[in-house]
Enzyme design. Structure first.
Site, short mmCIF file in Angstrom:
data_model
loop_
_atom_site.label_atom_id
_atom_site.label_comp_id
_atom_site.label_asym_id
_atom_site.label_seq_id
_atom_site.Cartn_x
_atom_site.Cartn_y
_atom_site.Cartn_z
N ASN A 9 0.87 -1.17 0.00
CA ASN A 9 0.00 0.00 0.00
C ASN A 9 0.91 1.23 0.00
OD1 ASN A 9 -1.70 2.10 0.68
ND2 ASN A 9 -2.80 0.97 2.27
N ARG A 94 -2.65 -1.85 -3.45
CA ARG A 94 -3.72 -0.86 -3.43
C ARG A 94 -3.42 0.11 -4.56
NH1 ARG A 94 -4.22 4.03 0.83
NH2 ARG A 94 -6.07 5.01 -0.06
N HIS A 182 -11.06 5.36 -0.95
CA HIS A 182 -11.02 4.59 0.30
C HIS A 182 -11.90 3.34 0.23
CE1 HIS A 182 -9.71 8.52 2.40
NE2 HIS A 182 -8.67 7.71 2.35
N ARG A 242 -4.89 18.08 2.92
CA ARG A 242 -5.76 18.45 1.80
C ARG A 242 -6.93 19.29 2.29
NH1 ARG A 242 -6.47 12.39 -0.29
NH2 ARG A 242 -4.78 11.84 1.11
N GLU A 380 -7.27 -2.57 5.27
CA GLU A 380 -7.27 -2.59 3.79
C GLU A 380 -6.44 -3.76 3.27
OE1 GLU A 380 -5.80 1.36 4.13
OE2 GLU A 380 -7.45 2.22 3.00
#
Ligand code: ADP
Length: 397
Positions: A9, A94, A182, A242, A380
């Site tokens: 990832n 990912r 996500h 962000r 994940e």
């Protein structure tokens, strides 16, 4: 499949790897390793199956100036030593953006890599690193099958209304739509939710993934109905660095009146805004929580105000709300952030149990709350490993 599964990832400022036994179905990795803070002050950490810290002396070459490429090379070198002759069968990655074409996990070929590269401008902070990791593995072990798992994939079930911008039709048709991200995290939460709340898992649920990047997903029948991120991973919630949702007129003003270059605006919106920009102190929520500076307080207040507003804005897509799930670094660990968000949602009947919230318990709502509020760790890597198992299963060929 006899060899282990490696998951990778590669994010904007961190790279995480995990090694899974091929039959491991409980989502627990044999070992995990992470280098965070790439580009500033990289920190290495590695854990075994039981969560015990592994020795990390092997990474003495990790310098503050280490690039993503250096970090990948060091991690693979470290991994080589850890594998100690154990074989690998497959590497799952990912990949943030699958565009309109890729939603399901897929075996990576050179042609697919080129197609994914064309999507890099849509996720400039993530996609290039994801693809560089694939190339690094191909160089390291060319014989390994590599599989891409897409963060956008989970949201392909969104209603058309949830995906359209009010832009001229021709632009929507060429793919300027709200994709959402996500997805691997939401997929994991959707998979474990029935264990916690039974059939209510198929009801009206909003999951708040609050990590360095942050988004929310409204789910029904454990499928994405609407989400806060859009065309890029810049939209929606305020994040570590962000800005989240922004009047597009601000971008025009920066371009036209302040004469900023597109690259400067990109850096401003992706790297200098959010918690960091508002606080002037840090992108790290824990650091801000520990600070007495007014800027830190204001950043947390804005973060939670906007999170509550976004959550409320997703309710119409579901027509009501029965469950909220908090996940990822901030969602799993910050009682203060969860409290501040939920206090602004009291009008929806949300009521927290303070002791459960302070203890990061699984269920943090009070018995009287009209909405169940849960805290669930995301995983994940487990979703990527499961996809690898499925694609490598000869009966699915
Ligand atoms: P990533 O998106 O990089 O995977 P994480 O999900 O690990 O990030 O989330 C990182 C964020 O979680 C950081 O802002 C960090 O400060 C925050 N965090 C982690 N632990 C705590 C804590 N105990 N209290 C408050 N914030 C925390």
């Amino acid at each position: 499949m006899t060899g282990d599964i490696l998951t990778l990832n590669a994010g904007s400022s961190s790279v995480k790897v995990a090694v899974f036994h091929p039959d491991c179905r409980d989502g627990t990795a044999r070992m995990t390793a992470k280098i965070a803070g790439i580009g500033r002050a990289p920190v290495f950490s590695a854990h075994d199956r039981a969560g015990q810290t592994l020795a990390s002396g092997q990474l003495e070459k990790l310098a503050p100036s280490s690039s993503h490429e250096d970090v990948m090379a060091l991690l693979l070198e470290w991994l080589e030593g850890q594998l100690d002759g154990q074989t690998l069968s497959v590497v799952g990655h990912r990949v943030v953006h699958g565009g309109t074409r890729f939603s399901q996990p897929i075996r990576i070929t050179e042609a697919i890599l080129q197609d994914l590269n064309a999507l890099a401008p849509l996720a400039p902070l993530h996609q290039p690193h994801n693809l560089a990791a694939i190339r690094a593995v191909a160089k390291w072990r060319p014989e390994l099958t590599q599989i891409a798992c897409f963060d956008t994939g989970f949201h392909r079930t969104q209603d058309r209304m949830a995906t359209l911008f009010a832009l001229p039709r021709a632009l929507s048709e060429e793919g300027i739509i709200r994709y959402g991200f996500h997805g691997l995290s939401y997929d994991y939460i959707a998979s474990v939710l029935p264990d916690q709340i039974g059939t209510a898992a198929d009801g009206r649920v909003i999951v708040a993934h609050l990590g360095n990047g942050a988004s929310m997903c409204a789910m029904q029948n454990r499928k994405s109905v609407a989400t806060s991120m859009g065309f890029t991973a810049l939209d929606g919630l305020m994040m570590g660095r962000r800005c989240g949702a922004l009047d597009p007129g601000v971008v025009l003003y920066l371009l036209q009146s302040k004469g900023m270059e597109p690259a400067e605006i990109e850096a401003l919106l992706y790297k200098q805004s959010g918690l960091l920009g508002v606080s002037g102190i840090s992108n790290n929520m824990k650091v801000l929580e520990d600070s007495d500076a007014p800027g830190a307080h204001e950043a947390i207040d804005l973060y939670t105000y906007r999170a509550a507003s976004t959550l409320a804005g997703l309710v119409p897509a579901l027509g009501g709300l029965e469950t909220i799930v908090f996940t990822a670094g901030i969602g799993e660990n910050s009682a203060r952030v969860r409290r501040a968000i939920c206090d602004r949602l009291q009008w929806l009947g949300v009521e927290l149990d303070s002791r459960a919230n302070d203890a990061n318990a699984i269920k943090i709502s009070s018995a009287a709350s009209a909405v169940d509020v849960l805290v669930l760790p995301t995983n994940e890597e487990a979703v990527i490993a499961a996809a690898c198992r499925t694609l490598m299963d000869p009966s699915n060929a």
